[in-house]
Design a protein around this motif. Structure first.
Motif, PDB file in Angstrom:
ATOM      1  N   VAL A  24     -12.997 -11.300  39.529  1.00  0.00           N
ATOM      2  CA  VAL A  24     -11.663 -10.870  39.969  1.00  0.00           C
ATOM      3  C   VAL A  24     -11.542  -9.332  39.980  1.00  0.00           C
ATOM      4  N   SER A  25     -12.493  -8.645  39.340  1.00  0.00           N
ATOM      5  CA  SER A  25     -12.443  -7.170  39.372  1.00  0.00           C
ATOM      6  C   SER A  25     -12.673  -6.656  40.791  1.00  0.00           C
ATOM      7  N   ALA A  26     -13.150  -7.539  41.696  1.00  0.00           N
ATOM      8  CA  ALA A  26     -13.313  -7.150  43.108  1.00  0.00           C
ATOM      9  C   ALA A  26     -11.970  -7.097  43.829  1.00  0.00           C
ATOM     10  N   ALA A  71      -7.842 -19.303  33.707  1.00  0.00           N
ATOM     11  CA  ALA A  71      -8.269 -17.918  33.908  1.00  0.00           C
ATOM     12  C   ALA A  71      -7.619 -17.369  35.177  1.00  0.00           C
ATOM     13  N   ALA A  72      -7.628 -16.037  35.313  1.00  0.00           N
ATOM     14  CA  ALA A  72      -6.999 -15.406  36.486  1.00  0.00           C
ATOM     15  C   ALA A  72      -7.668 -15.873  37.785  1.00  0.00           C
ATOM     16  N   GLY A  73      -8.995 -15.979  37.777  1.00  0.00           N
ATOM     17  CA  GLY A  73      -9.714 -16.421  38.980  1.00  0.00           C
ATOM     18  C   GLY A  73      -9.334 -17.850  39.344  1.00  0.00           C
ATOM     19  N   GLU A  74      -9.128 -18.667  38.302  1.00  0.00           N
ATOM     20  CA  GLU A  74      -8.722 -20.061  38.517  1.00  0.00           C
ATOM     21  C   GLU A  74      -7.340 -20.096  39.164  1.00  0.00           C
ATOM     22  N   ALA A  75      -6.445 -19.209  38.721  1.00  0.00           N
ATOM     23  CA  ALA A  75      -5.092 -19.144  39.292  1.00  0.00           C
ATOM     24  C   ALA A  75      -5.193 -18.794  40.778  1.00  0.00           C
ATOM     25  N   LEU A 108     -11.971  -0.117  26.585  1.00  0.00           N
ATOM     26  CA  LEU A 108     -11.360  -1.443  26.746  1.00  0.00           C
ATOM     27  C   LEU A 108     -11.937  -2.075  28.004  1.00  0.00           C
ATOM     28  N   ALA A 109     -12.229  -3.366  27.932  1.00  0.00           N
ATOM     29  CA  ALA A 109     -12.701  -4.074  29.125  1.00  0.00           C
ATOM     30  C   ALA A 109     -11.743  -5.223  29.422  1.00  0.00           C
ATOM     31  N   LEU A 110     -11.321  -5.311  30.680  1.00  0.00           N
ATOM     32  CA  LEU A 110     -10.569  -6.478  31.140  1.00  0.00           C
ATOM     33  C   LEU A 110     -11.574  -7.339  31.882  1.00  0.00           C
ATOM     34  N   LEU A 111     -11.935  -8.473  31.271  1.00  0.00           N
ATOM     35  CA  LEU A 111     -12.930  -9.368  31.870  1.00  0.00           C
ATOM     36  C   LEU A 111     -12.199 -10.506  32.565  1.00  0.00           C
ATOM     37  N   VAL A 112     -12.219 -10.501  33.882  1.00  0.00           N
ATOM     38  CA  VAL A 112     -11.463 -11.495  34.653  1.00  0.00           C
ATOM     39  C   VAL A 112     -12.364 -12.177  35.670  1.00  0.00           C
TER      40      VAL A 112
END
Ligand code: KG4
Length: 340
Positions: free
Chosen positions: A277-279, A166-170, A136-140
């Protein structure tokens, strides 16, 4: 016979070039554009102009660092999309010109797929642990929040995605509300380390299935700050670390709840995160905690391979080269592209 690929990435505000030989990254040069900081977001026209200035020096540096000459390149892989059209055109045009002048194949790469395939990178310094299929990949990232079943290098199925922001936008939009410059995600992450994640509570989306929504959280954050600043004009400065910690805690919790559900529904316990966002340290910690608690195997990309970079384009290009998936000179970039 050895295979050498030049990767080019120019989808948003990073100009990047990478040289890969036989599946191993020899160089990965990234020129980040700082011109957008003053505007609170990426200005497309300024991004294209900066790509034009950066592309040749960045490629030159990537070749020099790899100690490989332009004549030794066997194929050029470039980001075809998704991204800003003007930015994509710079990388695409450069890649086409390079391929034509050297009479070598051209390989188009989907930027989203490449973020995931960054998990298969090895470089001259290290070999890394790679996920096994299926995972599974969570691409954020700044433009995406998706949960994907990765069945093979080129066979991916999106099983959940954001219906709005998107999460990064949030992260970036809430940062802007607090007066933090673009991109706010990394700054929120840093300040969150000094704050209390339970100091404030923000509304969480109630979305069915594996989809995400972040626009409600952004609005609730905006109203919360507006009301508190009315009472105390110094509210943000006095509570900045706690605000960052609580916001990050909420975003990570929303992301992780759906990942846990995806693991339950698919039975797949190998989980990789990808995209800018994975960082985030809060997301990485939450993933490690879930791994310990639920017996998952988790994969977190190296920082240089998680933000936009050309190494991920080069490794994707390498897999496509092995399958002889080449494109012609009339290939045009696409602003919108999805994972098929
Ligand atoms: O993948 P990426 O470099 O660019 C694209 O969106 O294509 O991701 C950039 C996004 C930005 O929204 C940025 O704020 C976010 O990734 N980001 C972070 C962190 N580092 C980058 N968000 C939270 N915590 C971080 N440490």
């Amino acid at each position: 016979m050895s295979i050498t690929i030049l990767g080019i990435e120019s989808s948003c505000d990073d100009t990047s070039a990478s040289v890969l030989r036989d599946g191993v990254i020899h160089s990965n040069i990234i020129a980040t554009q700082t011109v957008h900081m003053a505007y609170g977001g990426v200005v497309p026209e300024l991004a294209s102009r900066a790509h034009q200035q950066n592309i040749i020096p960045v490629v030159d540096q990537a070749l020099k660092k790899a100690n490989i000459t332009a004549d030794e390149i066997d194929a050029v892989a470039f980001t075809r999309g998704p991204g800003l059209l003007g930015s994509l055109m710079v990388g695409t045009s450069f890649a086409k010109g390079f391929a034509l002048s050297k009479n070598i194949p051209l390989i188009e790469v989907n930027h989203l797929q490449a973020h995931i395939l960054a998990h298969f990178i090895d470089d001259l310094q290290n070999t890394y642990d790679h996920p096994g299929f299926p995972f599974l990949a969570l691409l954020v990232s700044g433009g995406n929040s998706q949960i994907i079943v990765v069945k093979d290098h080129m066979d991916m199925e999106v099983i959940g995605e954001t219906i709005d922001d998107a999460a990064g936008e949030a992260f970036d939009k809430c940062a802007k509300v607090m007066g933090i410059p673009y991109p706010g995600g990394p700054i929120i992450d840093k300040k969150a380390k000094e704050g209390n994640p339970l100091a404030f509570e923000f509304s969480r989306p109630k979305i069915q299935g594996l989809n995400y929504s972040f626009s409600g959280l952004k609005t609730s954050f905006l109203y919360f700050i507006r009301d508190r600043v009315k009472e105390n004009p110094n509210f943000i400065q006095e509570n900045l670390n706690d605000l960052c910690a609580s916001l990050q805690y909420t975003i990570v919790d929303v992301l992780m709840n759906k990942v846990k559900r995806a693991v339950r529904e698919t039975g797949i316990k190998e989980v990789a995160i990808a995209g800018g966002v994975s960082a985030n340290s809060g997301l990485q910690n939450a993933l490690h905690e879930a791994a310990d608690k639920h017996g998952w195997k988790v994969y977190i990309p190296q920082l240089g391979y998680s933000l936009d970079n050309a190494a991920m384009i080069a490794i994707t290009g390498y897999f496509k080269y092995l399958k002889k998936e080449f494109v012609e000179q009339d290939t045009a970039p696409f602003a919108r592209m999805t994972i098929k």
